[in-house]
Enzyme design. Sequence first.
Site, PDB file in Angstrom:
ATOM      1  N   ARG A  82      41.886  23.219  16.576  1.00 58.61           N
ATOM      2  CA  ARG A  82      41.326  23.502  17.907  1.00 58.61           C
ATOM      3  C   ARG A  82      39.810  23.316  17.906  1.00 58.61           C
ATOM      4  O   ARG A  82      39.230  22.846  18.880  1.00 58.61           O
ATOM      5  CB  ARG A  82      41.718  24.921  18.351  1.00 58.61           C
ATOM      6  CG  ARG A  82      41.415  25.187  19.813  1.00 58.61           C
ATOM      7  CD  ARG A  82      42.057  26.476  20.304  1.00 58.61           C
ATOM      8  NE  ARG A  82      41.514  27.639  19.631  1.00 58.61           N
ATOM      9  CZ  ARG A  82      41.991  28.877  19.756  1.00 58.61           C
ATOM     10  NH1 ARG A  82      43.049  29.096  20.529  1.00 58.61           N
ATOM     11  NH2 ARG A  82      41.446  29.883  19.118  1.00 58.61           N
ATOM     12  N   LYS A 184      37.157  25.956  23.211  1.00 63.35           N
ATOM     13  CA  LYS A 184      36.494  27.240  22.974  1.00 63.35           C
ATOM     14  C   LYS A 184      34.992  27.006  22.869  1.00 63.35           C
ATOM     15  O   LYS A 184      34.421  26.932  21.778  1.00 63.35           O
ATOM     16  CB  LYS A 184      37.070  27.870  21.696  1.00 63.35           C
ATOM     17  CG  LYS A 184      37.098  29.378  21.766  1.00 63.35           C
ATOM     18  CD  LYS A 184      38.116  29.957  20.810  1.00 63.35           C
ATOM     19  CE  LYS A 184      37.902  31.427  20.555  1.00 63.35           C
ATOM     20  NZ  LYS A 184      37.939  32.264  21.745  1.00 63.35           N
ATOM     21  N   GLU A 220      44.470  32.539  33.106  1.00 58.86           N
ATOM     22  CA  GLU A 220      44.368  33.463  31.976  1.00 58.86           C
ATOM     23  C   GLU A 220      43.296  34.488  32.272  1.00 58.86           C
ATOM     24  O   GLU A 220      42.785  34.546  33.390  1.00 58.86           O
ATOM     25  CB  GLU A 220      44.087  32.697  30.683  1.00 58.86           C
ATOM     26  CG  GLU A 220      42.800  31.898  30.675  1.00 58.86           C
ATOM     27  CD  GLU A 220      42.521  31.246  29.315  1.00 58.86           C
ATOM     28  OE1 GLU A 220      42.884  31.806  28.279  1.00 58.86           O
ATOM     29  OE2 GLU A 220      41.902  30.172  29.313  1.00 58.86           O
TER      30      GLU A 220
HETATM   31  N1  PLP Z   1      42.052  32.563  25.988  1.00 58.24           N
HETATM   32  C1  PLP Z   1      40.734  32.721  25.822  1.00 58.24           C
HETATM   33  C2  PLP Z   1      39.834  32.386  26.957  1.00 58.24           C
HETATM   34  C3  PLP Z   1      40.238  33.197  24.596  1.00 58.24           C
HETATM   35  O1  PLP Z   1      38.934  33.373  24.412  1.00 58.24           O
HETATM   36  C4  PLP Z   1      41.147  33.507  23.565  1.00 58.24           C
HETATM   37  C5  PLP Z   1      40.652  33.981  22.277  1.00 58.24           C
HETATM   38  O2  PLP Z   1      40.543  33.265  21.335  1.00 58.24           O
HETATM   39  C6  PLP Z   1      42.505  33.327  23.794  1.00 58.24           C
HETATM   40  C7  PLP Z   1      42.926  32.852  25.015  1.00 58.24           C
HETATM   41  C8  PLP Z   1      43.500  33.617  22.734  1.00 58.24           C
HETATM   42  O3  PLP Z   1      43.518  32.608  21.773  1.00 58.24           O
HETATM   43  P1  PLP Z   1      43.984  32.889  20.292  1.00 58.24           P
HETATM   44  O4  PLP Z   1      45.341  33.478  20.363  1.00 58.24           O
HETATM   45  O5  PLP Z   1      43.995  31.566  19.649  1.00 58.24           O
HETATM   46  O6  PLP Z   1      42.991  33.830  19.707  1.00 58.24           O
HETATM   47  C1  COI Z   2      39.446  36.005  20.145  1.00 59.47           C
HETATM   48  O1  COI Z   2      40.473  36.553  20.543  1.00 59.47           O
HETATM   49  O2  COI Z   2      39.268  35.726  18.960  1.00 59.47           O
HETATM   50  C2  COI Z   2      38.388  35.633  21.048  1.00 59.47           C
HETATM   51  O3  COI Z   2      37.589  34.806  20.696  1.00 59.47           O
HETATM   52  C3  COI Z   2      38.297  36.277  22.348  1.00 59.47           C
HETATM   53  C4  COI Z   2      36.989  36.953  22.564  1.00 59.47           C
HETATM   54  C5  COI Z   2      37.025  37.443  23.963  1.00 59.47           C
HETATM   55  C6  COI Z   2      36.723  38.073  21.606  1.00 59.47           C
END
Ligand code: PLP
Ligand code: COI
Length: 341
Positions: A82, A184, A220
């Site tokens: 990612r 991200k 989201e």
């Molecule tokens: N959506 C957003 C906007 C996020 O910042 C995060 C955090 O990483 C997620 C979703 C969840 O992603 P992940 O499960 O890969 O941490």
């Molecule tokens: C995560 O879940 O790792 C993120 O980056 C989300 C952030 C809002 C802490």
Amino acid sequence: MEKKNLDWANIGFGYIETDKRYVSNYKDGAWDEGVLTEDSMVTISECAGVLQYAQTIFEGMKAYTTEDGRIVTFRPDLNAARMEDSAKRMEMPVFPQERFVDAVVQTVAANKAYVPPFGSGATLYLRPYMFGSNPVIGVKPASEYQFRVFATPVGPYFKGGVKPLTICVSDFDRAAPNGTGHIKAGLNYAMSLHAIVSAHNNGFDENMYLDAATKTKVEETGGANFLFVTKDNKVVTPKSGSILPSITRRSLMYVAKEYLGLEVEEREVYLEEVSDFAECGLCGTAAVISPVGKIVDHGKEIYLPSGMSDMGPVTKKLFDTLTGIQMGKIEAPKGWLVEIQ
Ligand code: PLP
Ligand code: COI
């Protein structure tokens, strides 16, 4: 190795400086070999690309102590992939995926004393990130970059642990069609700060963002994807090109299908149908699965049947199975856990 003397059960989601972090610099078209350093400070030009035009991307992941005392990270290859997607979209150089995983492993190994003990409720949060570091004044990508990984022990992201959240439908947009919502990038979070402060000031825990084009579909929150459970136990998650492809959400959909035998569906979810669901949760590395009890749409209150005191039964099963896999209590699919020696 002796653990640090921290009050593991009561740490919040904040920054605690740990001993070592990983740093690698990109210059003249190549990454250097990278080092672990004790220096937690970053010194860059006053005109650095990141400071002027927000050229920065990051990842979020965790290290866990398993029931039998091993230290593991969860699917770091997906974070590496990612981050490559994020770098390409932001005109930044790619930090090679195998080096990304190695940097994460090195950072955890150098900070083992900060990995919270099994059963404490805390974990070691890992933050890989990269930014444009040389002076940029005309709008263009930087030519020099720094990639870093630091570690910090964390507790639950939402105060109150697993108490169901109240969220509001936001009037602000998080991401545009064909924008950067699917990567991200720090800019996605900078522009969400006013929306989250407004939500908090109005007594809500988080925002539910809708699709910017039609304002009819669930996207989201600021830091997590949505999972819904139908009244007949189907797990549904919104499909959209402008949300972050959450690794937790992808893992949970697999767990729902392969471990719990539930039907799963990734499809467009309309705000209109949210009141028909039995359960709702926010999922992400930081959020794990945080249950939602109430969604407020401009004064209209939608109560999920799962209530305001506990996680719904399907959400709870998903939570227990995923965290069971991460903590080594339930056998993980091949390749999901990477052990730190
Ligand atoms: N959506 C957003 C906007 C996020 O910042 C995060 C955090 O990483 C997620 C979703 C969840 O992603 P992940 O499960 O890969 O941490
Ligand atoms: C995560 O879940 O790792 C993120 O980056 C989300 C952030 C809002 C802490």
